[in-house]
Each structure stands twice: as structure tokens, then as C-alpha cells.
Design a protein around this motif. Sequence first.
Motif, PDB file in Angstrom:
ATOM      1  N   GLN A  96      49.190  43.384  42.812  1.00  0.00           N
ATOM      2  CA  GLN A  96      49.492  44.200  42.429  1.00  0.00           C
ATOM      3  C   GLN A  96      49.302  45.377  43.174  1.00  0.00           C
ATOM      4  OE1 GLN A  96      47.708  41.876  39.980  1.00  0.00           O
ATOM      5  NE2 GLN A  96      49.061  40.051  38.848  1.00  0.00           N
ATOM      6  N   VAL A  97      49.953  46.694  42.797  1.00  0.00           N
ATOM      7  CA  VAL A  97      48.890  47.738  43.765  1.00  0.00           C
ATOM      8  C   VAL A  97      48.804  49.150  43.021  1.00  0.00           C
ATOM      9  CG1 VAL A  97      49.469  46.333  45.784  1.00  0.00           C
ATOM     10  CG2 VAL A  97      50.788  48.475  44.780  1.00  0.00           C
ATOM     11  N   ALA A  98      48.007  50.282  43.237  1.00  0.00           N
ATOM     12  CA  ALA A  98      47.498  51.208  42.422  1.00  0.00           C
ATOM     13  C   ALA A  98      48.522  52.614  42.875  1.00  0.00           C
ATOM     14  CB  ALA A  98      46.229  51.163  42.530  1.00  0.00           C
ATOM     15  N   GLY A  99      49.156  52.372  44.299  1.00  0.00           N
ATOM     16  CA  GLY A  99      49.552  53.302  44.918  1.00  0.00           C
ATOM     17  C   GLY A  99      50.643  53.265  45.029  1.00  0.00           C
ATOM     18  N   ASN A 100      51.479  54.626  45.601  1.00  0.00           N
ATOM     19  CA  ASN A 100      53.111  54.494  45.634  1.00  0.00           C
ATOM     20  C   ASN A 100      53.080  54.534  46.911  1.00  0.00           C
ATOM     21  OD1 ASN A 100      53.055  55.816  43.443  1.00  0.00           O
ATOM     22  ND2 ASN A 100      53.343  57.986  44.422  1.00  0.00           N
ATOM     23  N   TRP A 101      54.161  53.615  47.229  1.00  0.00           N
ATOM     24  CA  TRP A 101      54.426  52.880  49.078  1.00  0.00           C
ATOM     25  C   TRP A 101      54.975  53.927  49.922  1.00  0.00           C
ATOM     26  CZ3 TRP A 101      53.265  48.574  50.253  1.00  0.00           C
ATOM     27  CH2 TRP A 101      53.151  47.528  48.287  1.00  0.00           C
ATOM     28  N   GLY A 102      54.542  54.359  50.969  1.00  0.00           N
ATOM     29  CA  GLY A 102      54.620  54.707  51.962  1.00  0.00           C
ATOM     30  C   GLY A 102      55.789  54.493  52.883  1.00  0.00           C
ATOM     31  N   PRO A 103      56.322  54.971  53.738  1.00  0.00           N
ATOM     32  CA  PRO A 103      57.423  54.977  54.194  1.00  0.00           C
ATOM     33  C   PRO A 103      57.502  53.886  54.774  1.00  0.00           C
ATOM     34  CG  PRO A 103      55.925  56.568  55.295  1.00  0.00           C
ATOM     35  CD  PRO A 103      55.729  56.183  54.302  1.00  0.00           C
ATOM     36  N   GLY A 104      55.998  53.317  55.603  1.00  0.00           N
ATOM     37  CA  GLY A 104      56.020  52.141  56.547  1.00  0.00           C
ATOM     38  C   GLY A 104      55.960  52.702  57.826  1.00  0.00           C
ATOM     39  N   THR A 105      56.324  50.995  58.702  1.00  0.00           N
ATOM     40  CA  THR A 105      56.135  51.481  60.437  1.00  0.00           C
ATOM     41  C   THR A 105      56.162  49.959  60.719  1.00  0.00           C
ATOM     42  OG1 THR A 105      54.913  52.292  62.276  1.00  0.00           O
ATOM     43  CG2 THR A 105      53.513  50.514  60.673  1.00  0.00           C
ATOM     44  N   GLN A 106      57.508  50.461  61.595  1.00  0.00           N
ATOM     45  CA  GLN A 106      58.808  49.154  62.349  1.00  0.00           C
ATOM     46  C   GLN A 106      57.383  48.518  63.158  1.00  0.00           C
ATOM     47  OE1 GLN A 106      61.550  47.893  60.728  1.00  0.00           O
ATOM     48  NE2 GLN A 106      61.043  46.448  62.145  1.00  0.00           N
ATOM     49  N   VAL A 107      57.347  47.488  62.901  1.00  0.00           N
ATOM     50  CA  VAL A 107      56.925  46.140  64.268  1.00  0.00           C
ATOM     51  C   VAL A 107      58.219  45.719  64.851  1.00  0.00           C
ATOM     52  CG1 VAL A 107      55.547  44.637  64.591  1.00  0.00           C
ATOM     53  CG2 VAL A 107      54.464  46.012  63.056  1.00  0.00           C
TER      54      VAL A 107
END
Length: 122
Positions: free
Chosen positions: A107-118
Motif C-alpha cells: 500500500q504505497v503512496a508514490g508513483n512507480w518508477g521505471p525500476g532497475t534490473q538485477v
Amino acid sequence: QVRLIESGGGSVQAGGSLRPACSASAGTFRGYVIGWFRQAPGKEREFVAAQSWGTTRYADSVKGRFTTSGDSAGNTVYLEMHSLQPDDTAMYYCNIGYALSAVQAQQVAGNWGPGTQVTVSA
């Protein structure tokens, strides 16, 4: 509204380490819980870790291997990942929330960013 950008992923062999970063490109993390999440191909996004002013929570799958660091009052936090395994391969995201239990439940309050691949190879 806080805008989040992840960076610092990469490709390593099993047993290696990485330290992705989560930066606030606008706004600040001050007052928020900061969470890390991951999504592997074909799987749902899952909770990884969260920190709030010195209090942390970790998914069972990463306890003892992953640690959050950085200053939640500032603009950058990190996910220190050690003893990486192929099952850790995923896109990693950060987000903010208002309570540790809520963030753990995604339950988050921000917009999802692009992420970083691992990517972890055997």
C-alpha cells in the motif's frame, strides 16, 4: 509529489553483491516509509524491504542478505544486496508509504518508477 528513480542494478554471478539506489528526483523522503519491491518475469510484484527512521522490515527470502541504508530524511536510499542468487533476478522498484505494515502490504503512496534490473547468473 515525490518522484522516484531507481538505479544501480546490474548483472552478477551467484554470490555477488549489488547496491541499487532510490532517489527522489522531486520532493524528499522526509516523513515517509521507503520500501523496496521486485517483480520477476511471469510473477507478481513482491515486497522486499522497508525502512522508517531506523526501523526495518525484510521479506523472509532476503533476511540476512539484504540491508537498507541511506537517510530517509534525505533524497537517496540504498538496498545493499549480498549473496545474490538466481532467484533474486527481477526488476527492483522503490516506493514510499505512510506505515511499515502498509508498505509491506504494497500500500504505497508514490508513483512507480521505471525500476532497475538485477540479473543473477548461476
